[in-house]
Design a protein around this motif. Structure first.
Motif: not given
Length: 154
Positions: A140, A143-144
């Motif tokens: 995560i 991805d961010n």
């Protein structure tokens, strides 16, 4: 070299890099520590003229010139650069390092999985779900940050 009326930002840094004293008057030149550098020249960056001091005596500083299309973009670039330099400074000052790249999350997930094997019943399922969530955190975060997490993880 003497810079008269040096009222610009960064005169203290320039003094430190050149190994020079900052004076309010030049009455006693014998008592003054003069700075040195190999080369002083004027360069153009865009439409701005800058004075460049090269191969300075102390050599402990540099200038980073940020240019951008808008002041908003420049402010954001300056904040990002400041954050990166602060991290670098803290890393040099404090040698204790926490491994990045999701190391701590995966290590915790392994420990939580080990605990799940010792707990009976439905509690084990909840503990395993928590371990899976810990393993998802690096993906995560990548991805961010705009990275391809599939390429980083494999």
């Amino acid at each position: 070299m003497v810079i008269e009326h040096a009222d610009f930002e960064g005169v203290e840094r320039l003094s430190a890099v050149l190994g020079a004293d900052i004076l309010s008057t030049f009455d006693n030149p014998d008592l003054v520590k003069l700075g040195t550098c190999e080369m002083v020249d004027e360069i153009m960056i865009g439409e701005d003229k800058l004075v460049r001091f090269s191969q300075c005596a102390e050599g402990r500083a540099c200038t980073i010139v940020l240019r951008g299309a808008s002041s908003h973009l420049l402010d954001e670039a300056e904040r990002s650069l400041h954050d990166a330099l602060c991290v670098l400074t803290q890393t040099v000052k404090n040698r204790a390092v926490i491994h990045g790249g999701g190391f701590s999350e995966v290590s915790m997930a392994d420990s939580v999985d080990s605990l799940a094997r010792t707990v009976p019943g439905k509690k084990a399922l909840a503990i395993e779900a928590f371990a899976r969530a810990l393993r998802r955190l690096p993906i995560i975060i990548a991805d961010n940050g705009g990275y391809d997490s599939a390429e980083l993880i494999s």
